[in-house]
Write an enzyme that holds these catalytic residues in place. Structure first.
Site, PDB file in Angstrom:
ATOM      1  N   ASP A 110     -39.225 -25.948 -45.804  1.00  0.00           N
ATOM      2  CA  ASP A 110     -39.883 -25.699 -47.086  1.00  0.00           C
ATOM      3  C   ASP A 110     -41.399 -25.748 -46.941  1.00  0.00           C
ATOM      4  O   ASP A 110     -41.941 -26.239 -45.939  1.00  0.00           O
ATOM      5  CB  ASP A 110     -39.401 -26.729 -48.120  1.00  0.00           C
ATOM      6  CG  ASP A 110     -39.346 -26.169 -49.535  1.00  0.00           C
ATOM      7  OD1 ASP A 110     -40.023 -25.154 -49.807  1.00  0.00           O
ATOM      8  OD2 ASP A 110     -38.629 -26.751 -50.371  1.00  0.00           O
ATOM      9  N   ASP A 157     -36.304 -20.421 -56.608  1.00  0.00           N
ATOM     10  CA  ASP A 157     -35.763 -21.659 -57.171  1.00  0.00           C
ATOM     11  C   ASP A 157     -35.011 -21.393 -58.469  1.00  0.00           C
ATOM     12  O   ASP A 157     -34.294 -22.264 -58.961  1.00  0.00           O
ATOM     13  CB  ASP A 157     -36.898 -22.651 -57.453  1.00  0.00           C
ATOM     14  CG  ASP A 157     -37.345 -23.394 -56.206  1.00  0.00           C
ATOM     15  OD1 ASP A 157     -36.656 -23.297 -55.169  1.00  0.00           O
ATOM     16  OD2 ASP A 157     -38.385 -24.082 -56.267  1.00  0.00           O
TER      17      ASP A 157
END
Length: 703
Positions: free
Chosen positions: A453, A521
């Site tokens: 990430d 997301d």
């Protein structure tokens, strides 16, 4: 295939259906000749014999025609190359030689004032219509000569044919709303897309497409360009005063400086790839997909597993027994990969602590991660973890030991986003620390998968004490690539996913080093249809991770949707599950198991097949089709039904009109000609309805 004219000044590259030609004039000007359908070398030579247009006041006849635009001289278009040495700026180049090695053409130039050696690289393979271009800038001076400052070095300049009415397609967005497609007329001036954030960014994908004759999804000429770089970048589309159009692109957003090259040093730009397609936006997408599956994505012929990720189920509140219980439920659904997300490492009870200290939290995992990984493997699943190596929390052992390792400016406040700072990966000591921590982790724990990430943009990109601190913008990305390459070589069985707060780092550069990307997301299944539609303009379903999460959607909008609709949205890519399985009923678990089983049957077609966007997700009925060999899969979604009217039939594509196709779900046999012309009745009704259809070619006529 590369052909060279007898005079050595005309080059023609030919691909599967298209060609690209360029010409070096007797005055040393490198001019673009052709990009479009395949030509014979004699055609390219005829184009080279045409004179430049007559002079026009306040304009240059070179503008809009040069293959690579340098700063200075008789030109006014945006320069792709800007260099500086003491007392000299701009470039006055001289052609030195050309070589053709296999499918790569290299044209070399020199500038004595800068002691510059410049190489323009071109590659076009026989089985593809993608042209790959990049540039190498080298300091060819002797020791003791002044450094060569590279202010700007774009990877390529693409020249479009002289047409009227160009239209620009781009993908824009923001967090949780990435990859939204927009098309608009290209007006005179410059359209600049890019990122100043140190990563690819949620705001724009580094891709554009242009058409001039009203191209549709399946017809008309389309030109597309995509940049392979995972840091700050810029693509500039120039509509010049005479109507000509050029597209330049490369690393870095402005011209403030990329690198300072000492004698003997060089800089190679990322690849700026492009293609021409006569088959509309869909044809261009399928050409991009095929090229990435063949040439970019690692081990692309291997289908991606169905995964479960713990984040939306647990957040930071995780522990070994809780994860073990989720793993048992996930295995019962047929999940193949179990991923422990954020929260597993020391001090990570919230997002303000722990980043940088990549050791399992002893309170949550008293025996480390290996016992959990072993149990996951015993359940028949692979084991994955989440990391964010480029970041650090001020509340961490790493930061307390090495506050100098973060990007910062002396005398300035260190700005925090998401309670974190950015490690300066351009530093060799930071690179070695991350290598030791990550290599040790992957050696000690049987990890099969890493979700990598990146949740914070660059803002304080300083490097006190470094003679040329601007280089961190380039060298951070080069260090990221080097670290990924090193980890993949040392741990070849480990897969990697690129994530950046969702889709903030998706580009051809990172895709050459990772196995899939986290698209967004936003897991709301309706919003995802538009995000996935935009994503598919450039990238294949094989890398597009998509999750089924809980209803109502708690992250963004509270929207409720059926498990059916959620699965049939996520099954358009690499299927994952991210809901809290501990709260799912037995009926929901049983239904989910059925969808997972069905996905595994269609997975080779969806992930590896050709994709056809039948109807866009514009508010009513949308549909996407995948074709591989004799198998066809159609996913159809209805956002809302109005006035009780039945949605229109969906016309399929890429079928043989003379063949019959059996529906594998009902056994009914359909004639190919009718599916192509009359279409498929989806039977959808109401709001947020969805259906899946599987067909297999069974031969000519009706059986």
């Amino acid at each position: 295939m590369i052909e060279t004219a007898d005079d050595g000044r005309v080059w023609l590259l030919s691909g599967r259906t298209s060609g690209y030609a360029l010409h070096l004039t007797e005055h040393g000007e490198l001019l673009h000749l052709h990009w479009g359908p395949r030509l014979a070398l004699a055609d390219a030579e005829a184009l080279a014999a045409l004179p430049l247009p007559p002079p026009w006041p306040f304009e240059s006849p070179l503008d809009g025609r040069e293959e690579y635009v340098v700063e200075g001289g008789p030109r006014f278009a945006r320069p792709a190359l800007s260099l500086r040495t003491p007392g000299a700026r701009g470039t006055e180049w001289t052609f030195t030689d050309a070589t053709a090695d296999g499918d790569e053409l290299r044209l070399r130039f020199a500038d004595a004032a800068h002691r510059l050696a410049l190489t323009l690289h071109y590659r076009m393979r026989d089985d593809s219509d993608v042209v790959e271009r990049w540039v190498t800038v080298a300091h060819a001076g002797a020791p003791g000569d002044p450094d060569l400052e590279v202010l700007r070095a774009d990877a390529a300049v693409w020249t479009l044919p002289h047409r009227e009415g160009w239209r620009l397609s781009q993908l824009h967005g923001r967090w949780a709303a990435e990859s939204r497609l927009v098309r608009a007329p290209l007006t005179p001036g410059e359209k600049v897309l890019g990122s100043r954030r140190g990563h690819t960014g949620h705001q724009h994908l580094p891709w554009v497409a242009l058409d001039a004759d009203g191209a549709t999804e399946e017809s008309g000429e389309v030109y597309g360009c995509a940049l392979g770089w995972s840091g700050s970048w810029r693509i500039a589309v120039q509509h010049l005063p005479d109507g000509r159009v050029q597209i330049s692109g490369g690393a870095g957003h402005d011209d403030s400086g990329l690198l300072s090259l000492a004698p003997g040093e060089s800089y190679t730009t990322p690849v700026f790839a492009a293609l021409w397609s006569p088959d509309g936006f869909g044809g261009a997408s399928r050409e991009w997909h095929a090229w990435q599956l063949a040439r970019v994505i690692p081990d692309a012929a291997r289908v991606r597993p169905v995964l479960f990720n713990s984040w939306e189920a647990t957040g930071f509140d995780i522990g070994e027994e809780q994860q073990r219980a989720l793993a048992h439920r996930a295995a019962g659904l047929g999940v193949e990969l179990f991923v422990v997300d954020d929260g597993w490492f020391t001090g990570r009870a919230h997002d303000a602590a722990g980043l940088g200290d990549w050791t399992p939290d002893p309170g949550r995992f008293p025996r480390g991660l290996k016992p959990l990984a072993d149990d996951v493997h015993a359940l028949g699943m692979r084991f994955g973890i989440w990391v964010e190596p480029e970041m650090v929390n001020p509340d961490s052992a790493l930061y307390r030991a090495h506050p100098e390792w973060v990007q910062h400016h002396d005398g300035r406040r260190r700005t925090e986003f998401r309670n974190q700072l950015v490690l300066n990966l351009a530093r060799r000591d930071v690179q070695e620390y991350l290598w030791e921590r990550l290599d040790g982790l992957l050696t000690e724990v049987p990890v099969d998968y890493v979700k990598w990430d990146f949740n914070r943009c660059f803002s304080d990109a300083g490097w006190p004490g470094e003679p040329y601190p601007q280089r961190l913008w380039i060298d951070h990305v080069r260090a990221l690539y080097g670290l990924l390459d090193r980890l993949r070589a040392a741990h070849p069985a480990v897969d990697f996913e690129s994530c950046s707060g969702g889709g903030g780092r998706i580009d051809l550069g990172i895709l050459s080093r990772t196995d899939q990307v986290w698209t967004s997301d936003n897991t709301d299944p309706l919003d995802r249809l538009a995000i996935q539609h935009g994503f598919s303009q450039l990238h294949p379903a094989r890398v597009m991770a998509a999750w089924v999460t809980d209803s109502p959607n708690t992250l963004l909008n509270g929207r409720r949707s059926s498990l059916r609709f959620r699965f049939l949205s996520a099954m358009a890519g690499v299927l994952g599950i991210g809901g809290d399985l501990a709260r799912w009923s037995e009926d929901e678990l049983a239904e989910a198991r059925g969808w997972v089983d069905l996905y595994k049957e269609i997975r080779p077609v969806v992930q590896l097949g050709e994709q056809y966007r039948l109807r866009p997700p514009d508010g009513g009925l949308s549909a996407v089709q995948y074709v591989r060999g004799d198998d066809t899969v159609v996913l159809a979604h209805l956002q809302a039904q109005h006035h009780g009217e039945r949605p229109p039939a969906v016309r399929l594509r890429a079928l043989d009109p003379a063949s019959a196709y059996r529906c594998l779900d009902t056994g009914a046999v359909h004639r190919g000609a009718l599916l192509l012309h009359r279409g498929l009745d989806t039977g959808l009704r109401g709001d947020l309805d969805a259906a899946l259809f599987r067909f297999r070619r069974v031969g000519a006529g009706r059986e």
